[in-house]
Design a protein around this motif. Structure first.
Motif, short mmCIF file in Angstrom:
data_model
loop_
_atom_site.label_atom_id
_atom_site.label_comp_id
_atom_site.label_asym_id
_atom_site.label_seq_id
_atom_site.Cartn_x
_atom_site.Cartn_y
_atom_site.Cartn_z
N PRO A 132 0.80 -1.23 0.00
CA PRO A 132 0.00 0.00 0.00
C PRO A 132 0.83 1.27 0.00
N TYR A 133 2.14 1.18 0.11
CA TYR A 133 2.95 2.39 0.16
C TYR A 133 3.86 2.49 -1.05
N ARG A 134 3.93 3.69 -1.60
CA ARG A 134 4.80 3.94 -2.72
C ARG A 134 5.81 5.01 -2.29
N PHE A 135 7.06 4.86 -2.69
CA PHE A 135 8.11 5.78 -2.24
C PHE A 135 8.64 6.63 -3.39
N TYR A 136 8.94 7.87 -3.07
CA TYR A 136 9.61 8.76 -4.02
C TYR A 136 10.81 9.35 -3.31
N THR A 137 11.84 9.74 -4.08
CA THR A 137 12.95 10.46 -3.44
C THR A 137 12.85 11.93 -3.79
N ALA A 138 13.42 12.77 -2.94
CA ALA A 138 13.45 14.21 -3.20
C ALA A 138 14.62 14.83 -2.46
N ASN A 139 14.96 16.04 -2.83
CA ASN A 139 15.99 16.79 -2.13
C ASN A 139 15.36 17.99 -1.45
N ILE A 140 15.81 18.28 -0.24
CA ILE A 140 15.40 19.51 0.43
C ILE A 140 16.19 20.66 -0.18
N ILE A 141 15.52 21.64 -0.76
CA ILE A 141 16.28 22.76 -1.31
C ILE A 141 16.20 23.98 -0.40
N LYS A 142 15.27 23.99 0.55
CA LYS A 142 15.30 25.04 1.58
C LYS A 142 14.95 24.42 2.91
N ASN A 143 15.85 24.53 3.87
CA ASN A 143 15.58 24.03 5.20
C ASN A 143 15.32 25.23 6.11
N SER A 144 14.53 25.03 7.15
CA SER A 144 14.23 26.11 8.08
C SER A 144 13.89 25.47 9.42
N TYR A 145 14.47 26.00 10.49
CA TYR A 145 14.17 25.43 11.81
C TYR A 145 14.18 26.47 12.91
N ALA A 146 14.43 27.75 12.56
CA ALA A 146 14.56 28.76 13.60
C ALA A 146 13.26 29.49 13.88
N LEU A 147 12.25 29.34 13.02
CA LEU A 147 10.98 30.02 13.23
C LEU A 147 10.10 29.16 14.13
N THR A 148 8.90 29.65 14.44
CA THR A 148 7.99 28.78 15.20
C THR A 148 7.12 27.96 14.25
N ASP A 149 6.96 28.41 13.00
CA ASP A 149 6.23 27.62 12.01
C ASP A 149 7.15 27.39 10.82
N ASN A 150 7.79 26.25 10.80
CA ASN A 150 8.79 26.01 9.78
C ASN A 150 8.23 25.21 8.61
N TYR A 151 8.55 25.66 7.41
CA TYR A 151 8.21 24.93 6.20
C TYR A 151 9.50 24.66 5.44
N LEU A 152 9.62 23.46 4.85
CA LEU A 152 10.76 23.15 4.02
C LEU A 152 10.30 23.19 2.57
N THR A 153 11.23 23.35 1.64
CA THR A 153 10.89 23.29 0.23
C THR A 153 11.64 22.13 -0.41
N ILE A 154 10.94 21.34 -1.23
CA ILE A 154 11.59 20.21 -1.90
C ILE A 154 11.52 20.41 -3.41
#
Lengths: 274, 168
Positions: free
Chosen positions: A101-123
């Motif tokens: 039931p699970y399918r996998f894809y690979t991706a790269n994180i092109i923007k990481n963020s961890y210093a805010l209180t609401d963090n979003y990453l971009t792939i």
């Protein structure tokens, strides 16, 4: 009428300020509620493109550490594979015979963020790679987040380091489950709440995803218990979970699609309607 | 007119790129980042139309928000300081401002520092209140405001010294 126009002309600066300030407040409030339609996200052509081209350069600097991570993962998978094939040697079962039931894809994180209180990453994967909202994102070490918005070529990930993130997680040794949240303080720790008082806890116990949400399969590693206290009503534990993932250094990730999601959601909806 | 326009367009783009690609990845002590892009608003010519400044600040903030996935917090904070700028100019520069003859290269260092400080603290306070958006975490807001402000002010002053044309 003349006076109204005069008033507008006299206060045009203030009115313009008020209007634009209200617009930005609206965007802010939208961004604080889960999965509201928002226009301002980094999964668009411009920001995605900029981040992607910069990532093409900056990814060279972390090649060594990322290679070690991947080699580590390969080692794990190899040992799993060889141990399993030895055991089931006599009764060989073709794994493609079962519909996974699970399918996998690979991706790269092109923007990481961890210093805010609401963090979003971009792939760097989006709709054209059939990535959709509510797919799970994990790394080789553990959980990372959930896909939030996608454009044609890029996507944003609601990180577990986001105060609006809610993910179902459980203890590995028993089946007591709770909700994984974040208090916005340290990128090393997340908080697991709603674990009943009766659960036998110890420092160092492993936390995994529970597989109740239809986003993550059961058993994706999250972290270990760093410390725990009872909440104010003394019915539930509040647990500090030290993450396996170093959220400040992630590059290669896997996206998980649950093919049965629709079926599960339909079933749940039917149950609610009855 | 044309050269002023091109100077400010370049400054806008450079500050956004500098902010998004470098400054947001500093994460000093885990969470402290300078927000130097407000230099655009601080150094905008005083004689120019206020309406244009407010609209430009909104666009500047929104661009930053677009890159950082932060909703509208930078836009809100930038618009606010753009609107409040004349008051801050009056308090920090006093009489010179009344005659509309300020050139940021020539004013004395003390009042320039006051001006930057007021602008930065006001911007950061609104920025972090909007980001955290909860009254119960007011301590965290003030803490982030304090540390990031110090960092921003330091860097802004350095940049203005570095890129100012020396009056001869």
């Amino acid at each position: 009428m003349q006076q109204i126009i005069n008033f507008i002309i006299r206060n045009k600066n203030f009115l313009l300020f008020l209007l634009l300030f209200c617009v930005s407040l609206l965007f802010t409030i939208q961004s604080h509620s889960y999965h509201k339609s928002k226009f301002i996200n980094s999964a668009n052509f411009l920001t995605g493109g900029v981040y992607n081209s910069i990532n093409n350069i900056s990814s060279y600097f972390s090649l060594k550490s990322q290679n070690t991570l991947l080699a580590e993962e390969n080692k794990q998978l190899k040992s799993l594979w060889f141990n399993a094939s030895q055991k089931t040697d006599s009764t060989y079962v073709d794994s493609t015979a079962f519909q996974s039931p699970y399918r996998f894809y690979t991706a790269n994180i092109i923007k990481n963020s961890y210093a805010l209180t609401d963090n979003y990453l971009t792939i760097n994967k989006g709709r054209k790679d059939s990535i959709k909202q509510d797919f799970g994102v994990i790394s080789s070490k553990g959980i990372i987040g959930i896909i939030d918005k996608t454009s044609r070529g890029y996507g944003t990930v609601l990180s577990i380091l986001n105060t609006t993130s809610r993910i179902s997680a459980q203890l590995k040794k028993t089946n007591h489950f709770g909700t994984l949240t974040w208090n916005g303080k340290s990128p090393e720790f997340t908080q697991l709440v709603d674990i009943p008082k009766i659960a036998p806890l110890q420092k160092g116990d492993t936390i995994i995803t529970s597989g109740r949400s239809s986003i993550f399969p059961k058993g994706v590693p999250v972290g270990v218990i760093a410390d725990f206290v009872l909440d104010q009503a003394e019915n539930f534990y509040e647990i500090n979970v030290k993450l396996f993932n170093d959220m400040t250094n992630i590059e290669h990730v896997y996206i998980i699609e649950n093919i049965d999601t629709e079926e599960i959601l339909n079933l749940n909806n039917n149950n609610n309607n009855d | 007119m044309n050269s002023i326009f091109s100077i400010h367009t370049t400054r806008f783009i450079l500050l956004v790129v500098f902010q998004v690609l470098i400054l947001n990845h500093i994460n000093f002590l885990g969470y402290i980042n300078p927000y130097v892009y407000i230099l655009f608003i601080a150094l905008y010519p005083i004689k120019n139309n206020r309406v244009i400044l407010i609209v430009l600040s909104f666009l500047l903030g929104l661009t930053i928000d677009l890159f950082l996935d932060t909703g509208g917090i930078h836009a809100g904070a930038s618009v606010f300081i753009a609107y409040a700028r004349p008051v801050l100019l009056k308090t920090s520069f006093g009489a010179i401002y009344e005659h509309q003859t300020i050139k940021f290269n020539t004013v004395d260092f003390g009042s320039k520092l006051t001006y930057f400080t007021l602008l930065t603290v006001m911007h950061h306070l609104i920025l972090f209140s909007l980001e955290i958006f909860s009254l119960s975490k007011i301590i965290l807001v003030l803490q982030k405001t304090l540390f990031s402000s110090i960092f921003t002010i330091l860097l802004s002053v350095l940049i203005t010294i570095l890129f100012s044309k020396k009056p001869r």
